[in-house]
Design a protein around this motif. Sequence first.
Motif, mmCIF file in Angstrom:
data_model
loop_
_atom_site.group_PDB
_atom_site.id
_atom_site.type_symbol
_atom_site.label_atom_id
_atom_site.label_comp_id
_atom_site.label_asym_id
_atom_site.label_seq_id
_atom_site.Cartn_x
_atom_site.Cartn_y
_atom_site.Cartn_z
ATOM 1 N N PHE A 30 0.837 -1.205 0.000
ATOM 2 C CA PHE A 30 0.000 0.000 0.000
ATOM 3 C C PHE A 30 0.868 1.250 0.000
ATOM 4 N N GLY A 31 0.512 2.229 -0.836
ATOM 5 C CA GLY A 31 1.216 3.506 -0.824
ATOM 6 C C GLY A 31 0.906 4.337 -2.050
ATOM 7 N N ARG A 32 1.424 5.552 -2.057
ATOM 8 C CA ARG A 32 1.180 6.462 -3.178
ATOM 9 C C ARG A 32 1.979 6.083 -4.423
ATOM 10 N N ASN A 33 3.177 5.525 -4.215
ATOM 11 C CA ASN A 33 4.088 5.316 -5.343
ATOM 12 C C ASN A 33 4.408 3.851 -5.596
ATOM 13 N N VAL A 34 3.511 2.962 -5.214
ATOM 14 C CA VAL A 34 3.831 1.533 -5.317
ATOM 15 C C VAL A 34 4.035 1.083 -6.762
ATOM 16 N N PHE A 35 3.325 1.682 -7.704
ATOM 17 C CA PHE A 35 3.439 1.230 -9.084
ATOM 18 C C PHE A 35 4.748 1.672 -9.735
ATOM 19 N N THR A 36 5.338 2.749 -9.251
ATOM 20 C CA THR A 36 6.621 3.198 -9.792
ATOM 21 C C THR A 36 7.809 2.642 -9.017
ATOM 22 N N GLU A 37 7.627 2.426 -7.710
ATOM 23 C CA GLU A 37 8.741 1.980 -6.867
ATOM 24 C C GLU A 37 8.875 0.460 -6.787
ATOM 25 N N LEU A 38 7.768 -0.252 -6.974
ATOM 26 C CA LEU A 38 7.800 -1.717 -6.877
ATOM 27 C C LEU A 38 7.511 -2.303 -8.255
ATOM 28 N N ASN A 39 8.522 -2.303 -9.068
ATOM 29 C CA ASN A 39 8.394 -2.793 -10.439
ATOM 30 C C ASN A 39 8.591 -4.312 -10.460
ATOM 31 N N MET A 40 7.602 -5.027 -9.931
ATOM 32 C CA MET A 40 7.698 -6.476 -9.807
ATOM 33 C C MET A 40 6.429 -7.117 -10.342
ATOM 34 N N GLU A 41 6.590 -8.218 -11.003
ATOM 35 C CA GLU A 41 5.437 -8.978 -11.468
ATOM 36 C C GLU A 41 5.404 -10.303 -10.720
ATOM 37 N N GLU A 42 4.573 -10.364 -9.706
ATOM 38 C CA GLU A 42 4.437 -11.551 -8.877
ATOM 39 C C GLU A 42 2.959 -11.864 -8.715
ATOM 40 N N LYS A 43 2.603 -13.129 -8.878
ATOM 41 C CA LYS A 43 1.197 -13.515 -8.774
ATOM 42 C C LYS A 43 0.608 -13.200 -7.403
ATOM 43 N N LYS A 44 1.434 -13.297 -6.359
ATOM 44 C CA LYS A 44 0.931 -13.092 -5.009
ATOM 45 C C LYS A 44 1.132 -11.664 -4.502
ATOM 46 N N LEU A 45 1.482 -10.741 -5.397
ATOM 47 C CA LEU A 45 1.672 -9.345 -5.020
ATOM 48 C C LEU A 45 0.564 -8.486 -5.607
ATOM 49 N N GLU A 46 -0.100 -7.729 -4.733
ATOM 50 C CA GLU A 46 -1.152 -6.803 -5.141
ATOM 51 C C GLU A 46 -0.725 -5.389 -4.764
ATOM 52 N N LEU A 47 -0.577 -4.544 -5.756
ATOM 53 C CA LEU A 47 -0.183 -3.165 -5.523
ATOM 54 C C LEU A 47 -1.430 -2.309 -5.354
ATOM 55 N N ILE A 48 -1.477 -1.544 -4.263
ATOM 56 C CA ILE A 48 -2.643 -0.720 -3.968
ATOM 57 C C ILE A 48 -2.185 0.722 -3.786
ATOM 58 N N LYS A 49 -2.538 1.579 -4.752
ATOM 59 C CA LYS A 49 -2.211 2.994 -4.633
ATOM 60 C C LYS A 49 -3.257 3.652 -3.743
#
Length: 209
Positions: A30-49
């Motif tokens: 969770f965070g404001r910049n998760v899509f730019t800072e966490l450049n990972m493709e993992e099935k068990k990872l959900e990015l929430i802006k």
Amino acid sequence: MNLIIFGATGMVGKQLVKQALLTGHHVKAFGRNVFTELNMEEKKLELIKGALFDEGEVSNAIKGCDAVLSALGGGFDGNDKTRTLGIKNIIAQMKKNTIKRIVAIGGLGVLNFDETTLLLEQEDYPKEYLPVGLEHKKAYEYLKESDLDWTFVCPPNIIDYEVTGVYITKANYAPEPNNNKIYAGDLAMFMLNELGKNEYVKSKVGISN
């Protein structure tokens, strides 16, 4: 476990995300910049802006999680209320969603000097760290006043380094010897291990490499 990580784009937060995924957890970052800072493709990872102070966004993100990991950071001058108002909102939304377990990061100054005083209350405590230390103290008080199963990790200087697995801990006090440093990877490892071991529930924890 289904975990949510606040402060997921910081030094420790990134280690938490990486290690949690490696150990098989489902992770919400969770965070404001998760899509730019966490450049990972993992099935068990959900990015929430989302915004940490927004009650609805935090509540929706927390929903369905088994536990919360907080690696909130911010400024050191005392004007940044991320650590205090952020943890206050997280606690409120955990209660709303009947989630009990949280492991959060504080600071060394909140540990006990003796049975009645804290390290940050000592005359020789570095004045430049006092404002952020008081923010950590307030965050600790919010947790202590809650009915959550909390653990408040109070690290010394955090070094940007991978996990070694070699560290020591102590309830409420700085461990001995205290080398006044902890690697970000080891701090993350302890936090994740504590979710399973529950050795320091409703307790502060000192840690050092």
